[in-house]
Every structure is written in structure tokens, then in C-alpha cells.
Scaffold this active site. Structure first.
Site, mmCIF file in Angstrom:
data_model
loop_
_atom_site.group_PDB
_atom_site.id
_atom_site.type_symbol
_atom_site.label_atom_id
_atom_site.label_comp_id
_atom_site.label_asym_id
_atom_site.label_seq_id
_atom_site.Cartn_x
_atom_site.Cartn_y
_atom_site.Cartn_z
ATOM 1 N N ASN A 1 0.809 -1.238 0.000
ATOM 2 C CA ASN A 1 0.000 0.000 0.000
ATOM 3 C C ASN A 1 0.833 1.275 0.000
ATOM 4 O O ASN A 1 0.476 2.261 -0.627
ATOM 5 C CB ASN A 1 -0.994 -0.019 1.167
ATOM 6 C CG ASN A 1 -0.315 -0.031 2.504
ATOM 7 O OD1 ASN A 1 0.749 -0.618 2.661
ATOM 8 N ND2 ASN A 1 -0.907 0.624 3.467
ATOM 9 N N GLU B 1 3.542 -5.218 12.448
ATOM 10 C CA GLU B 1 2.656 -4.058 12.237
ATOM 11 C C GLU B 1 1.536 -4.540 11.337
ATOM 12 O O GLU B 1 1.752 -4.789 10.156
ATOM 13 C CB GLU B 1 3.430 -2.908 11.562
ATOM 14 C CG GLU B 1 4.592 -2.378 12.357
ATOM 15 C CD GLU B 1 4.171 -1.717 13.656
ATOM 16 O OE1 GLU B 1 3.001 -1.300 13.783
ATOM 17 O OE2 GLU B 1 5.011 -1.625 14.558
ATOM 18 N N CYS C 1 -3.129 1.682 6.402
ATOM 19 C CA CYS C 1 -3.530 0.991 7.633
ATOM 20 C C CYS C 1 -4.084 1.969 8.663
ATOM 21 O O CYS C 1 -4.829 1.578 9.558
ATOM 22 C CB CYS C 1 -2.347 0.232 8.218
ATOM 23 S SG CYS C 1 -0.920 1.290 8.475
ATOM 24 N N GLU D 1 7.517 0.525 16.046
ATOM 25 C CA GLU D 1 8.555 1.014 15.154
ATOM 26 C C GLU D 1 8.764 2.495 15.449
ATOM 27 O O GLU D 1 8.102 3.064 16.309
ATOM 28 C CB GLU D 1 8.132 0.825 13.697
ATOM 29 C CG GLU D 1 7.962 -0.633 13.316
ATOM 30 C CD GLU D 1 7.698 -0.842 11.835
ATOM 31 O OE1 GLU D 1 6.967 -0.024 11.245
ATOM 32 O OE2 GLU D 1 8.226 -1.820 11.274
HETATM 33 P P1 NDP Z 1 -0.075 -9.372 3.367
HETATM 34 O O1 NDP Z 1 -0.064 -9.829 4.761
HETATM 35 O O2 NDP Z 1 -0.797 -10.171 2.362
HETATM 36 O O3 NDP Z 1 1.421 -9.227 2.808
HETATM 37 C C1 NDP Z 1 2.406 -8.447 3.435
HETATM 38 C C2 NDP Z 1 3.772 -8.944 2.997
HETATM 39 O O4 NDP Z 1 3.954 -10.259 3.500
HETATM 40 C C3 NDP Z 1 3.918 -9.068 1.495
HETATM 41 O O5 NDP Z 1 5.238 -8.755 1.115
HETATM 42 C C4 NDP Z 1 3.600 -10.524 1.264
HETATM 43 O O6 NDP Z 1 4.126 -10.982 0.066
HETATM 44 C C5 NDP Z 1 4.274 -11.139 2.459
HETATM 45 N N1 NDP Z 1 3.810 -12.470 2.832
HETATM 46 C C6 NDP Z 1 2.641 -13.084 2.543
HETATM 47 N N2 NDP Z 1 2.627 -14.348 3.062
HETATM 48 C C7 NDP Z 1 3.799 -14.516 3.706
HETATM 49 C C8 NDP Z 1 4.377 -15.593 4.427
HETATM 50 N N3 NDP Z 1 3.757 -16.753 4.600
HETATM 51 N N4 NDP Z 1 5.607 -15.429 4.947
HETATM 52 C C9 NDP Z 1 6.268 -14.279 4.799
HETATM 53 N N5 NDP Z 1 5.784 -13.224 4.098
HETATM 54 C C10 NDP Z 1 4.558 -13.330 3.562
HETATM 55 O O7 NDP Z 1 -0.582 -7.873 3.410
HETATM 56 P P2 NDP Z 1 -0.873 -6.919 2.176
HETATM 57 O O8 NDP Z 1 0.353 -6.831 1.314
HETATM 58 O O9 NDP Z 1 -2.156 -7.319 1.571
HETATM 59 O O10 NDP Z 1 -0.998 -5.513 2.920
HETATM 60 C C11 NDP Z 1 -2.175 -5.027 3.427
HETATM 61 C C12 NDP Z 1 -2.228 -5.209 4.930
HETATM 62 O O11 NDP Z 1 -1.117 -4.570 5.534
HETATM 63 C C13 NDP Z 1 -3.462 -4.590 5.562
HETATM 64 O O12 NDP Z 1 -4.000 -5.479 6.493
HETATM 65 C C14 NDP Z 1 -2.905 -3.362 6.269
HETATM 66 O O13 NDP Z 1 -3.670 -2.933 7.354
HETATM 67 C C15 NDP Z 1 -1.558 -3.830 6.670
HETATM 68 N N6 NDP Z 1 -0.686 -2.704 6.916
HETATM 69 C C16 NDP Z 1 -0.314 -2.414 8.206
HETATM 70 C C17 NDP Z 1 0.472 -1.312 8.485
HETATM 71 C C18 NDP Z 1 0.921 -0.995 9.882
HETATM 72 O O14 NDP Z 1 1.878 -0.239 10.030
HETATM 73 N N7 NDP Z 1 0.307 -1.527 10.913
HETATM 74 C C19 NDP Z 1 0.909 -0.401 7.411
HETATM 75 C C20 NDP Z 1 0.457 -0.801 6.108
HETATM 76 C C21 NDP Z 1 -0.306 -1.907 5.872
HETATM 77 P P3 NDP Z 1 3.239 -10.957 -1.306
HETATM 78 O O15 NDP Z 1 2.485 -9.700 -1.335
HETATM 79 O O16 NDP Z 1 4.293 -11.014 -2.306
HETATM 80 O O17 NDP Z 1 2.373 -12.164 -1.222
#
Ligand code: NDP
Length: 484
Positions: free
Chosen positions: A150, A248, A282, A461
């Protein structure tokens, strides 16, 4: 077509199995690049290069790290246009957002943690007339940084910069939906003089290469930002390996609007906090709680503003709202809107897919959606939608407002809109979120602790919190009393 590669040991290289994935521009539906579908073998190679780089990097002076990180910040700034275009083409976000928020913040992250490297200090504990303890804060070794799509470069660098500033070597993975700015960062780091192997950027699916990062025995800490479900999976996987973990995760953030707020300013800011980056931040507010006395008026004025918001071509400099990240995500958001109707909600504005013409006819666009008539316990108000969808609820008293705000498994961020400072303080103390904004939203001081409670994650963080996360404290006790 652009061929994206991994960045290992200071050089770009193809994935060892030579397999690639398509990277689609969600605003057009067109494949714009190929990205490595890396796996465990690529992570093994990256870890070897990080191991070779670690002794020198961890022993380098704070000043040399400061200079290199600062140069990376300058490099990001000098490639602003290229990076902003890449971010917009990967994610469909408005080019003005990429140019004014995402990329400048990535540079700020490096500059901020460059300075932190120079200022970071550890504690000492005196035992009068007996001994003195001092805490050494040593780099952990090789750490894994995994970030979402995002705010791609913004969040990627938010992890990498403190990890490098504290002397660690990094294996980093961006989302496979937003690979390009992370790819470009490799070259910028190389030009800034970052030694080979200190930062390795590996592309591919989370379930494959992300999984290989969290499972690798020589990667000692994981800093993860992403969805709660993925975070839960990672937590269970790394617990038995005793890795240090920062999570996070998602949010379902309440926004509390009181009758005594600065009305016009609040109205403007609530639209912003609800729909920035199409609600795909988020920290966006998704549960708008409004004091009953002004509910009808606020609703009317809010809807009048939202009705005018239309997504458009993200490359148009005047675009305020681009596409969602993918067609799959668009369908997820549309399904939630259908669910809201089934749960008895009324759609007051938007919520429909928008078909643009020309370049963007295959894009994933949706009109921002406002829903009312739903109670706090329904799924629409409990689950993270992560799109331009908000619900409106009313409250009569401060206690009711607090109850509604805290009625969530998440606890990331909240905002309170009131001119009554006593109320603001009282509620801020009781609200169960890691971040509370009073009469503002997304106002960030990078020194402050950043993170959430419950399903929104573990750890913080930002500032020294990040510096502490990426270091291992060691207490050293010196006895200076010979009679001990
Ligand atoms: P995901 O959890 O789907 O993915 C996050 C990252 O984790 C991606 O790089 C993804 O790879 C990777 N990933 C997925 N599965 C695994 C695994 N089994 N092991 C290790 N890494 C893995 O989240 P989104 O990318 O869909 O992001 C949206 C989410 O992030 C929302 O829930 C949002 O709220 C949260 N978010 C939280 C923030 C915070 O600071 N609290 C800030 C921004 C977003 P790939 O995409 O390549 O599958």
C-alpha cells in the site's frame, strides 16, 4: 518490457530457477514488467552474501553509516520522478500521492535513521560504591524485512533504514504487487556506497520467498508489516525458533467527531482520513462515530463531499483518487459492500465499480462508499476492508463514543475531533489504540513510537523503538569494590 531482478551481493541477478511472475498495472490491467519468482535457493544465496558482509558492516563507525544512509536519501530524492512513476504504475495510486508523500517519506526515513545512528546511546545503571552496569547494544546480525503494497517504498525503507543504521545486514522482500521501487533502490544504495551484501532485495510471492525468509535459521529477526492473518502465521512459525519479531498489522480505526469540533476543518479532514490512497492505508479511519446532535448535518455535508469524489487516471497530475491495488482486491471490497447490505446497512454514497475509458478502461476503480445503519458487532464494522469504505454511527455521550471506539479486535490508530481539551485528554487515555490523533490525522513525527495493540500487532517502530528492536542489549557489570 522491464525485467526486474533480485539484488544480491551488490549486483542485480536473475532468480536461480529463472522463473518470473507478471506485474500488472492495476489502473490499466496491463502487464508492465516481469518479476523474479524467487524461492529458498535465492534466500540462501542472499544470506551467504549478508554473512560475508556482516563483520565489516557491523564494525563500521556510526559516522560512516550516517554518511552512506544520507547519500541513499539524496539518491532517492534525485530519482524522485522515476520512483514516483514506478510507484504509481505498480499500485494505481495518484501520481501526486507518490510524488508528494510516498517517495519523499522514503528519503526522510533514510535521513532520519542516518541521524539516529549518530545519536543512539545506551543506558548505564550505577550500583553505588559497588559496581556499574552498562548496556551494549549490538547489531542482531542478519534480519528479514517484509513489507506490503500500500505504501511500498515508504514502508520498505521504514524497516530497512533502522536495520542498516544499527549495523545489521538485511534480506528484504517487497510485496510482489509493488516490486519496482524496491528494485530501483538497489542501484541507489550501490551508488551511495553501501557495501555489497549489506542489503539484499529478493522478489517473489510471500508464501514462497517470504516463507523462506521467516524459516531461515540464520535470519535472527523479522520485521513484518502486512495483514493480521499473515502476521499470525509468521508469529506461530518464528516463535519456536526464538526470533525477534515486530508485527505491524491491520486496523479498523475509529474516528470520533464531537459536536464542539471545528466543523469545517473536521469535515475536510474526515474525508481525507477516510479515503486517502483509496482507503488503503492501515491508519485510515473506517468507523466514523458522530455525536448525535450533529449527526444529520455532518452526514449530509460529508456525503456532499464524497459524492464529488471520482477516481481517475492516476497519471493525471490532478488525480485525487486512483485505482485499487488489483482486480482481486476490488472484488474483495465489492463483496464487503454486498455484505454490508445483507447485514442491513444502507449505502449513502458510491460503492460501485467505475469503468474509465481510454488507457484505464481495464483498471480496478471504485467510487468511495459511505454506509449507515449498522451496529458495532456486524462483520462490516469488525473486519478490515482496506478500501474506500466507511460506516457512520452515532453516539450520545463520551462513554458511548468510547465504547463504540473500543469495540474492535484491532487497536492501531484513532482520531478525536473536539475543541474540549479535557475530553480529548480523557478519551485519548482510555482509547485502546497505539496511536491517537487529536484534531489531526497522519501527522507524523518519526521519533514517536508507531504500532498497534491486539490484532494490530506486537512491538513498536519509529525512533529509538526501531533502533532498539534491531539491536541486542547486553548488560556488562563491572565490580569496582575489592571488598565484594
Ligand atoms: P499481506 O499480509 O498479504 O502481505 C504483506 C507482505 O507479506 C507481502 O510482502 C507478502 O508478500 C508477504 N507475505 C505473505 N505471506 C507470507 C508468508 N507466509 N511469509 C512471509 N511473508 C509473507 O498484506 P498486504 O500486502 O495485503 O498488505 C495489506 C495489509 O497490511 C493490511 O492489512 C494493512 O492494514 C496492513 N498494513 C499495516 C500497516 C501498519 O503499520 N500496521 C501499514 C500498512 C499496511 P506478497 O504480497 O508477495 O504475497
Amino acid at each position: 518490457m522491464l525485467l526486474i531482478e533480485n539484488f544480491i551481493n551488490g549486483s542485480y541477478c536473475a532468480p536461480l530457477d529463472s522463473t518470473y511472475l507478471d506485474n500488472v498495472n492495476p489502473a490499466t490491467g496491463i502487464v508492465i514488467s516481469k518479476i523474479p519468482r524467487s524461492n529458498k535457493k535465492d534466500i540462501d544465496l542472499a544470506v551467504q552474501s549478508a554473512q560475508a558482509a556482516f563483520p565489516n558492516w557491523s564494525a563500521s563507525s556510526q559516522e560512516s553509516r550516517f554518511l552512506i544512509l544520507n547519500k541513499i536519501a539524496e539518491g532517492i530524492e534525485s530519482h524522485l520522478n522515476e520512483l514516483a512513476l514506478a510507484e504509481t504504475n505498480d499500485t494505481g495510486k495518484a501520481i501526486s500521492h507518490s510524488r508528494q508523500i510516498d517517495i519523499p517519506r522514503a528519503a526522510s526515513n533514510f535521513r532520519f535513521f542516518a541521524t539516529a545512528a549518530m545519536q543512539f546511546a545506551s543506558e548505564s545503571h550505577d550500583m553505588p560504591k559497588r559496581a556499574i552496569n552498562y548496556t551494549l547494544r549490538q547489531p542482531i546480525g542478519i534480519v528479514g524485512c517484509i513489507s506490503p503494497w500500500n505504501l511500498p517504498l515508504y514502508l520498505f525503507t521504514w524497516k530497512i533504514a533502522p536495520a542498516l543504521a544499527t549495523g545489521n545486514c538485511v534480506i528484504a522482500k517487497p510485496s510482489e504487487l509493488s516490486p519496482t521501487t524496491a528494485f530501483l533502490l538497489g542501484k541507489i544504495c550501490k551508488e551511495a556506497g553501501l557495501p555489497d551484501g549489506v542489503l539484499n532485495i529478493i522478489q517473489g510471492y510471500g508464501t514462497e520467498v517470504g516463507e523462506a525468509i521467516i524459516q531461515h535459521p540464520d535470519i535472527k529477526a523479522i520485521s513484518f508489516t502486512g495483514g493480521t492473518k499473515t502476521g499470525k502465521h509468521i508469529a506461530t512459525q518464528v516463535a519456536s525458533k526464538f526470533k525477534k519479531l515486530s508485527l505491524e498489522l491491520g486496523g479498523k480505526n475509529p474516528c470520533l467527531v464531537f459536536a464542539d469540533c471545528d466543523y469545517e476543518q473536521t469535515l475536510k479532514q474526515v474525508v481525507r482520513l477516510a479515503f486517502s490512497n483509496s482507503g488503503q492505508i492501515c491508519l485510515c479511519g473506517s468507523r466514523i462515530l458522530i455525536e448525535e446532535r450533529i449527526y444529520e448535518q455532518f452526514k449530509k455535508d460529508f456525503i456532499a463531499k464524497v459524492d464529488k469524489m471520482l477516481p481517475s487516471d492516476p497519471l493525471d497530475p490532478d488525480c485525487k483518487m486512483g485505482s485499487l491495488i488489483s482486480n482481486e482486491h476490488l472484488n474483495k471490497v465489492l463483496n464487503y459492500i454486498e455484505l454490508a447490505k445483507e447485514e442491513g446497512g444502507s449505502i449513502l454514497s458510491g460503492g460501485t465499480q467505475i469503468k474509465l475509458s481510454g488507457r484505464c478502461e481495464g483498471g480496478s476503480f471504485i467510487k468511495p462508499c459511505v454506509i449507515e445503519g449498522l451496529g458495532p458487532d456486524c462483520r462490516t464494522n469488525m473486519e478490515e476492508i482496506f478500501g474506500p469504505v466507511v460506516t457512520l454511527q452515532s453516539f450520545k455521550t463520551d462513554e458511548q463514543a468510547l465504547e463504540l471506539a473500543n469495540c474492535s479486535q484491532y487497536g492501531l490508530a484513532s482520531s478525536i475531533w473536539t475543541t474540549n481539551l479535557n475530553r480529548a485528554h480523557r478519551l485519548a487515555e482510555q482509547i485502546q489504540t497505539g496511536i491517537v490523533w487529536i484534531n489531526c490525522w497522519l501527522l507524523r513525527d518519526l521519533r514517536t513510537p508507531f504500532g498497534g495493540l491486539n490484532n494490530s500487532g506486537v512491538g513498536r517502530e519509529g525512533g529509538y523503538e526501531a533502533m532498539r528492536f534491531f539491536t541486542e542489549p547486553k548488560n556488562i557489570c563491572i565490580n569496582y569494590n575489592s571488598n565484594l
